[in-house]
Design a protein around this motif. Structure first.
Motif, PDB file in Angstrom:
ATOM      1  N   LYS A  43       3.326  -5.037   3.676  1.00 35.72           N
ATOM      2  CA  LYS A  43       2.944  -3.691   3.249  1.00 35.72           C
ATOM      3  C   LYS A  43       1.476  -3.431   3.550  1.00 35.72           C
ATOM      4  CE  LYS A  43       4.166  -3.324  -1.064  1.00 35.72           C
ATOM      5  NZ  LYS A  43       4.380  -2.811  -2.403  1.00 35.72           N
ATOM      6  N   GLU A  44       1.151  -2.173   3.593  1.00 31.65           N
ATOM      7  CA  GLU A  44      -0.242  -1.801   3.812  1.00 31.65           C
ATOM      8  C   GLU A  44      -0.985  -1.914   2.486  1.00 31.65           C
ATOM      9  OE1 GLU A  44      -1.903   1.722   6.444  1.00 31.65           O
ATOM     10  OE2 GLU A  44      -0.907   2.385   4.635  1.00 31.65           O
ATOM     11  N   PRO A  45      -2.195  -2.460   2.468  1.00 35.64           N
ATOM     12  CA  PRO A  45      -2.913  -2.508   1.193  1.00 35.64           C
ATOM     13  C   PRO A  45      -3.309  -1.102   0.726  1.00 35.64           C
ATOM     14  CG  PRO A  45      -4.279  -3.365   2.979  1.00 35.64           C
ATOM     15  CD  PRO A  45      -2.936  -3.088   3.565  1.00 35.64           C
ATOM     16  N   LEU A  46      -3.368  -0.934  -0.587  1.00 35.27           N
ATOM     17  CA  LEU A  46      -3.809   0.352  -1.146  1.00 35.27           C
ATOM     18  C   LEU A  46      -5.306   0.503  -0.896  1.00 35.27           C
ATOM     19  CD1 LEU A  46      -2.997   2.805  -2.884  1.00 35.27           C
ATOM     20  CD2 LEU A  46      -3.567   1.459  -4.898  1.00 35.27           C
ATOM     21  N   ILE A  47      -6.016  -0.584  -1.190  1.00 36.45           N
ATOM     22  CA  ILE A  47      -7.458  -0.599  -0.935  1.00 36.45           C
ATOM     23  C   ILE A  47      -7.770  -1.807  -0.065  1.00 36.45           C
ATOM     24  CG2 ILE A  47      -9.770  -0.795  -1.926  1.00 36.45           C
ATOM     25  CD1 ILE A  47      -8.576   0.221  -4.565  1.00 36.45           C
ATOM     26  N   LYS A  48      -8.584  -1.591   0.929  1.00 33.05           N
ATOM     27  CA  LYS A  48      -8.988  -2.706   1.791  1.00 33.05           C
ATOM     28  C   LYS A  48     -10.483  -2.574   2.016  1.00 33.05           C
ATOM     29  CE  LYS A  48      -8.059  -4.440   6.486  1.00 33.05           C
ATOM     30  NZ  LYS A  48      -7.279  -5.650   6.214  1.00 33.05           N
ATOM     31  N   THR A  49     -11.211  -3.638   1.756  1.00 34.91           N
ATOM     32  CA  THR A  49     -12.636  -3.601   2.102  1.00 34.91           C
ATOM     33  C   THR A  49     -12.888  -4.654   3.164  1.00 34.91           C
ATOM     34  OG1 THR A  49     -13.468  -5.263   0.554  1.00 34.91           O
ATOM     35  CG2 THR A  49     -13.184  -3.038  -0.299  1.00 34.91           C
ATOM     36  N   VAL A  50     -13.788  -4.315   4.062  1.00 36.40           N
ATOM     37  CA  VAL A  50     -14.127  -5.243   5.149  1.00 36.40           C
ATOM     38  C   VAL A  50     -15.646  -5.411   5.200  1.00 36.40           C
ATOM     39  CG1 VAL A  50     -13.959  -5.704   7.617  1.00 36.40           C
ATOM     40  CG2 VAL A  50     -12.129  -4.442   6.461  1.00 36.40           C
ATOM     41  N   GLY A  51     -16.088  -6.600   4.896  1.00 32.35           N
ATOM     42  CA  GLY A  51     -17.526  -6.909   5.000  1.00 32.35           C
ATOM     43  C   GLY A  51     -18.417  -5.955   4.225  1.00 32.35           C
ATOM     44  N   ARG A  93     -11.944  10.411  -5.219  1.00 28.60           N
ATOM     45  CA  ARG A  93     -12.188   9.871  -6.564  1.00 28.60           C
ATOM     46  C   ARG A  93     -11.088  10.246  -7.545  1.00 28.60           C
ATOM     47  NH1 ARG A  93     -17.925  11.586  -5.949  1.00 28.60           N
ATOM     48  NH2 ARG A  93     -19.060   9.767  -5.175  1.00 28.60           N
ATOM     49  N   LYS A  94     -10.399  11.356  -7.266  1.00 31.74           N
ATOM     50  CA  LYS A  94      -9.294  11.731  -8.162  1.00 31.74           C
ATOM     51  C   LYS A  94      -8.187  10.684  -8.117  1.00 31.74           C
ATOM     52  CE  LYS A  94     -10.315  16.555  -7.687  1.00 31.74           C
ATOM     53  NZ  LYS A  94     -10.109  17.688  -6.790  1.00 31.74           N
ATOM     54  N   LYS A  95      -8.142   9.920  -7.037  1.00 32.06           N
ATOM     55  CA  LYS A  95      -7.092   8.903  -6.925  1.00 32.06           C
ATOM     56  C   LYS A  95      -7.539   7.589  -7.530  1.00 32.06           C
ATOM     57  CE  LYS A  95      -5.442  11.009  -2.713  1.00 32.06           C
ATOM     58  NZ  LYS A  95      -5.811  10.982  -1.295  1.00 32.06           N
ATOM     59  N   GLY A 151      -4.572  11.851 -12.727  1.00 32.94           N
ATOM     60  CA  GLY A 151      -3.474  11.349 -11.911  1.00 32.94           C
ATOM     61  C   GLY A 151      -3.873  10.332 -10.861  1.00 32.94           C
ATOM     62  N   PRO A 152      -4.636   9.303 -11.246  1.00 39.09           N
ATOM     63  CA  PRO A 152      -5.113   8.322 -10.264  1.00 39.09           C
ATOM     64  C   PRO A 152      -4.018   7.354  -9.827  1.00 39.09           C
ATOM     65  CG  PRO A 152      -5.751   7.640 -12.458  1.00 39.09           C
ATOM     66  CD  PRO A 152      -5.081   8.964 -12.618  1.00 39.09           C
ATOM     67  N   LYS A 153      -4.235   6.735  -8.662  1.00 42.34           N
ATOM     68  CA  LYS A 153      -3.299   5.721  -8.170  1.00 42.34           C
ATOM     69  C   LYS A 153      -3.772   4.335  -8.536  1.00 42.34           C
ATOM     70  CE  LYS A 153      -1.051   8.085  -4.535  1.00 42.34           C
ATOM     71  NZ  LYS A 153      -0.785   8.232  -3.108  1.00 42.34           N
ATOM     72  N   VAL A 154      -5.058   4.248  -8.831  1.00 35.44           N
ATOM     73  CA  VAL A 154      -5.606   2.952  -9.219  1.00 35.44           C
ATOM     74  C   VAL A 154      -6.651   3.200 -10.304  1.00 35.44           C
ATOM     75  CG1 VAL A 154      -7.147   3.123  -7.235  1.00 35.44           C
ATOM     76  CG2 VAL A 154      -6.934   0.943  -8.395  1.00 35.44           C
ATOM     77  N   MET A 155      -6.744   2.257 -11.236  1.00 37.33           N
ATOM     78  CA  MET A 155      -7.727   2.387 -12.311  1.00 37.33           C
ATOM     79  C   MET A 155      -8.742   1.256 -12.208  1.00 37.33           C
ATOM     80  SD  MET A 155      -7.231   4.937 -14.547  1.00 37.33           S
ATOM     81  CE  MET A 155      -7.693   4.401 -16.181  1.00 37.33           C
ATOM     82  N   LEU A 156     -10.021   1.646 -12.271  1.00 32.98           N
ATOM     83  CA  LEU A 156     -11.092   0.661 -12.257  1.00 32.98           C
ATOM     84  C   LEU A 156     -11.672   0.562 -13.671  1.00 32.98           C
ATOM     85  CD1 LEU A 156     -13.009   2.027  -9.108  1.00 32.98           C
ATOM     86  CD2 LEU A 156     -11.046   0.484  -9.151  1.00 32.98           C
ATOM     87  N   ASP A 175       1.901  -2.814 -17.472  1.00 28.40           N
ATOM     88  CA  ASP A 175       3.360  -2.972 -17.505  1.00 28.40           C
ATOM     89  C   ASP A 175       4.068  -1.799 -16.836  1.00 28.40           C
ATOM     90  OD1 ASP A 175       3.068  -5.344 -18.771  1.00 28.40           O
ATOM     91  OD2 ASP A 175       3.373  -4.548 -20.793  1.00 28.40           O
ATOM     92  N   GLU A 176       3.419  -0.634 -16.881  1.00 32.38           N
ATOM     93  CA  GLU A 176       4.036   0.533 -16.249  1.00 32.38           C
ATOM     94  C   GLU A 176       3.855   0.530 -14.739  1.00 32.38           C
ATOM     95  OE1 GLU A 176       2.318   3.881 -18.185  1.00 32.38           O
ATOM     96  OE2 GLU A 176       3.115   3.211 -20.107  1.00 32.38           O
ATOM     97  N   GLY A 177       3.108  -0.456 -14.255  1.00 31.83           N
ATOM     98  CA  GLY A 177       2.988  -0.579 -12.811  1.00 31.83           C
ATOM     99  C   GLY A 177       1.719  -0.013 -12.218  1.00 31.83           C
ATOM    100  N   MET A 178       0.781   0.421 -13.059  1.00 34.80           N
ATOM    101  CA  MET A 178      -0.489   0.944 -12.547  1.00 34.80           C
ATOM    102  C   MET A 178      -1.260  -0.148 -11.811  1.00 34.80           C
ATOM    103  SD  MET A 178      -2.761   3.349 -12.214  1.00 34.80           S
ATOM    104  CE  MET A 178      -2.395   4.740 -13.272  1.00 34.80           C
ATOM    105  N   THR A 179      -1.813   0.207 -10.679  1.00 36.80           N
ATOM    106  CA  THR A 179      -2.692  -0.719  -9.974  1.00 36.80           C
ATOM    107  C   THR A 179      -4.030  -0.742 -10.702  1.00 36.80           C
ATOM    108  OG1 THR A 179      -1.636   0.045  -7.955  1.00 36.80           O
ATOM    109  CG2 THR A 179      -3.620  -1.303  -7.714  1.00 36.80           C
TER     110      THR A 179
END
Ligand SMILES: Nc1ncnc2c1ncn2[C@@H]1O[C@H](COP(=O)(O)OP(=O)(O)OP(=O)(O)O)[C@@H](O)[C@H]1O
Ligand SMILES: [Mg+2]
Lengths: 261, 258
Positions: free
Chosen positions: A7-15, A84-86, A175-180, A205-209
Motif C-alpha cells: 500500500k501507499e503510505p499515508l505520510i512519507k518523509t524523506v531526509g 492541515r485540515k487532514k 475531519g482529519p485523516k491522521v491525529m498528531l 480502536d476506531e482505526g484513526m491513524t
C-alpha cells in the motif's frame, strides 16, 4: 502486516531536516506511516520529537527533505490550509480559545472550512444551515465524551482533563485523516491523565491513524502498533512495541528505557 | 483690584455676561458637542488605523512578511510621535486638507491619524500578550493566518486593551482643545470667543474648564465600570491587562509582559 508494504503510505518523509540557525534539530528523518497505524514517538528531551510533528503539519518549515501525503509531495504551492485540515493536532497545553465557548471552540474551524468550500464550489447551502449542522455534530462529539452540559461554558471553567478532551474533539471536528499528539498528558494532574488516554485509546480502536509523542510508556505498550525512538534528530530505532521495549538493541535506546521505565 | 474681583454683585454680572447673555451657554454646549465629535471620530480612526499598523508590524515580526509595509508603518509612527500635534494640525488644515470646508472633520481626521500612532503601540502590546499557542492552534485547524488573526488573536487582544483604548479617548477629549488654534469651534476655543465680546476671560475659562473636568470625570467613571465588567467576565485565566495610554502604555505593557 505483510500487505502494508504494497500500500501507499499515508505520510512519507524523506531526509527531513530542520535547523534553527546553527542548531540542527532534525537530521534526516525518513519514515513511512501507513493508514491505521498508531505510532508512538519516544526519545530524550530535545531530541526533536515536537519539531518532527510540527514539520509534519508545517507549523514549522523544514530546512531540507520532502514530505508526501497520500502520495503527493508538499510543494511551495500546496494549499497548507487544506492540508492541515487532514491532520489534527493536539498540544501539550491544550491551546483552547479562551474567548469562545466550548461549542464555538469546536465548531469555529469546521464552519470556516465549510464556508470556504461553499464559496469555492458555489454551493447552495446557507450559512445558517452550515452552522446548525456543525453545531449538531459538535454536540454529538461532546456527548460522546460526556461533556454535553459544558457546551456553553468557557474553557477557564474546565479541568485540565476536560480541556484536553475538548481539544481532541475540536481537532476531530475538522475531519482529519491522521491525529498528531504532542505530549497530550504532560501538563495534566496525574488523576486526569487516564481520561485523556482512554479517549485516545478509543480513537485508536476506531482505526484513526495516530502519531503520539508521549512519555506514557504503558500507553505505548498497549496502544502503539509501532514505536519510533528519536535521539539527536534521528530515528534510531523503529519497530513494534514488543521489540522496542522487550528486546532493545540500540545502546542509546537501552539507556533511555532504563531511565524512564 | 482684589475688592472688585470679589465683589459679589459684579461677579454675578460677569458670570451672566459670560454664560447667559445672548444665550452664550449655547456656544459652550456647541463647543462641547464639537469636541466630543472630534474626539470620537479621532478615536475610531485611531483604533482602526492603529490596529492595522499593529497587525502589520506584528506580522512582520512573527512571519518575516510585509517587510516594506512594516517599514512604512514604523516611519509613520516615528514621525507622528516625534512632532507636536499642533504642527500636524497646521499641516493638515492649511496644506493637506486645505480644500476641506468642514473644520470638525479636518480635526477628527488629524487627531485620528495622530492617535493611530499611539493606539498602534497599545495594540501591538495587546497582540504580543496573546500566547503563541493560540495562533498555532488556529493554523493547525486549517484556518488561514488572516482568519486566525481576525477570529482568535484580535478579539483577545482587543479585550486586553479596552481600558487603555478608553484612556486614549479621554486623552483625546482634552488634547483636541488645540484645534481652536486653526479656528475649529471646539470647547477650548469658546472662552476666547466670548472674551472677544465681553473683554473678560475669568468666567469663560472657568466654565470651559469645569465642563472638561465634568466630562472627563464622567468618562473615567464609565471606564471604571467597563474594567469591572471585564474583570468579572474574565474567562481566560492569565489574561494580561494592558492599561494606560500615551506615554504610560509602553512601559506598563512591557512590564506586564515580562
Ligand atoms: N523555534 C525554535 N527556535 C530555536 N530553537 C528551537 C525552536 N524550537 C525548538 N528548538 C530547539 O530544538 C531542539 C529540539 O526541540 P524539540 O521541541 O523538537 O524537542 P523534543 O524532543 O520535543 O523535546 P521535549 O521532550 O523536551 O519536548 C531543542 O533544543 C529546542 O531548544
Ligand atoms: Mg516536545
Amino acid at each position: 502486516m505483510q500487505e502494508k508494504s504494497t500500500k501507499e503510505p499515508l505520510i512519507k518523509t524523506v531526509g527531513l531536516k530542520k535547523s534553527f540557525g546553527e542548531l540542527c534539530v532534525l537530521d534526516g528523518v525518513s519514515v513511512d506511516i501507513f493508514e491505521g497505524e498508531k505510532v508512538v514517538v519516544i526519545g530524550p528531551s530535545g531530541s526533536g520529537k515536537s519539531t518532527f510533528l510540527r514539520c509534519l503539519n508545517r507549523l514549522e518549515t523544514p530546512t531540507d527533505g520532502a514530505i508526501y501525503f497520500e502520495g503527493n509531495e508538499l510543494t511551495p504551492t500546496t494549499d497548507l490550509e487544506e492540508y492541515r485540515k487532514k491532520m489534527g493536532m493536539v498540544f501539550q497545553h491544550f491551546n483552547l480559545f479562551p474567548h469562545l465557548t466550548v461549542l464555538k471552540n469546536i465548531t469555529l474551524a469546521a464552519v470556516e472550512a465549510r464556508l470556504h468550500e461553499k464559496k469555492k464550489k458555489k454551493l447552495k447551502i446557507s450559512k445558517r444551515q452550515i452552522k446548525a449542522e456543525e453545531k449538531a455534530r459538535a454536540m454529538k462529539l461532546l456527548t460522546r465524551i460526556g461533556l454535553q452540559d459544558k457546551a456553553d461554558a468557557y474553557p477557564s471553567t474546565l479541568s485540565g482533563g476536560q480541556k484536553q478532551r475538548i481539544a481532541i474533539v475540536r481537532a476531530l471536528a475538522v475531519g482529519p485523516k491522521v491525529m498528531l499528539f504532542d505530549e497530550p498528558t504532560s501538563a495534566l494532574d496525574p488523576e486526569m491523565v487516564g481520561e485523556v488516554l482512554s479517549l485516545m485509546k478509543e480513537l485508536a480502536d476506531e482505526g484513526m491513524t495516530m502519531i503520539v509523542v508521549t512519555h506514557e510508556m504503558r500507553f505505548a505498550r498497549e496502544v502503539a502498533t509501532r514505536v519510533l525512538f528519536m535521539d539527536a534528530g534521528k530515528i534510531v530505532a523503529d519497530g513494534p512495541p514488543e521489540s522496542i521495549f522487550g528486546a532493545p538493541k540500540d545502546e542509546r535506546l537501552k539507556s533511555f528505557l532504563a531511565k524512564v521505565l | 483690584m482684589m475688592l472688585t474681583l470679589l465683589n459679589a454683585k459684579t461677579l454675578a454680572e460677569r458670570f451672566r455676561s459670560a454664560f447667559i447673555v445672548d444665550e452664550r451657554w449655547l456656544l459652550y454646549l456647541n463647543g462641547l458637542k464639537n469636541t466630543l465629535i472630534i474626539a470620537l471620530l479621532a478615536v475610531v480612526i485611531g483604533i482602526l488605523l492603529g490596529f492595522l499598523i499593529a497587525a502589520v508590524v506584528y506580522t512582520k515580526k512573527k512571519t518575516g512578511k510585509l517587510k516594506i509595509l512594516s517599514f512604512v508603518c514604523n516611519i509613520y509612527v516615528t514621525i507622528i510621535r516625534g512632532t507636536p500635534v499642533v504642527l500636524q494640525l497646521f499641516i493638515m488644515y492649511f496644506i493637506v486638507l486645505a480644500t476641506m470646508k468642514n473644520g470638525i472633520l479636518v480635526g477628527g481626521i488629524t487627531f485620528g491619524l495622530n492617535s493611530a500612532a499611539y493606539v498602534s503601540e497599545i495594540a501591538r502590546a495587546g497582540l504580543e500578550s496573546i500566547d503563541e499557542g493560540q495562533m498555532e492552534a488556529g493554523r493547525s485547524l486549517g484556518l488561514s493566518y488572516s482568519k486566525t488573526m481576525l477570529k482568535i488573536i484580535l478579539p483577545q487582544a482587543l479585550r486586553n486593551i479596552i481600558p487603555a483604548l478608553f484612556n486614549e479617548f479621554i486623552t483625546l477629549v482634552k488634547e483636541t482643545s488645540v484645534a481652536g488654534y486653526v479656528g475649529i469651534l471646539e470647547l477650548g476655543k469658546v472662552p476666547g470667543l466670548i472674551q472677544s465680546r465681553t473683554f473678560d476671560y475669568l468666567f469663560p475659562l472657568l466654565i470651559a474648564s469645569v465642563m472638561y473636568l465634568v466630562v472627563v470625570y464622567l468618562l473615567t467613571l464609565v471606564e471604571k465600570v467597563i474594567e469591572k465588567i471585564l474583570a468579572k467576565s474574565d474567562r481566560s485565566a492569565g489574561n494580561v491587562k494592558i492599561t494606560g495610554g500615551r506615554k504610560k502604555c509602553k512601559k506598563k505593557a512591557q512590564k506586564s509582559l515580562s
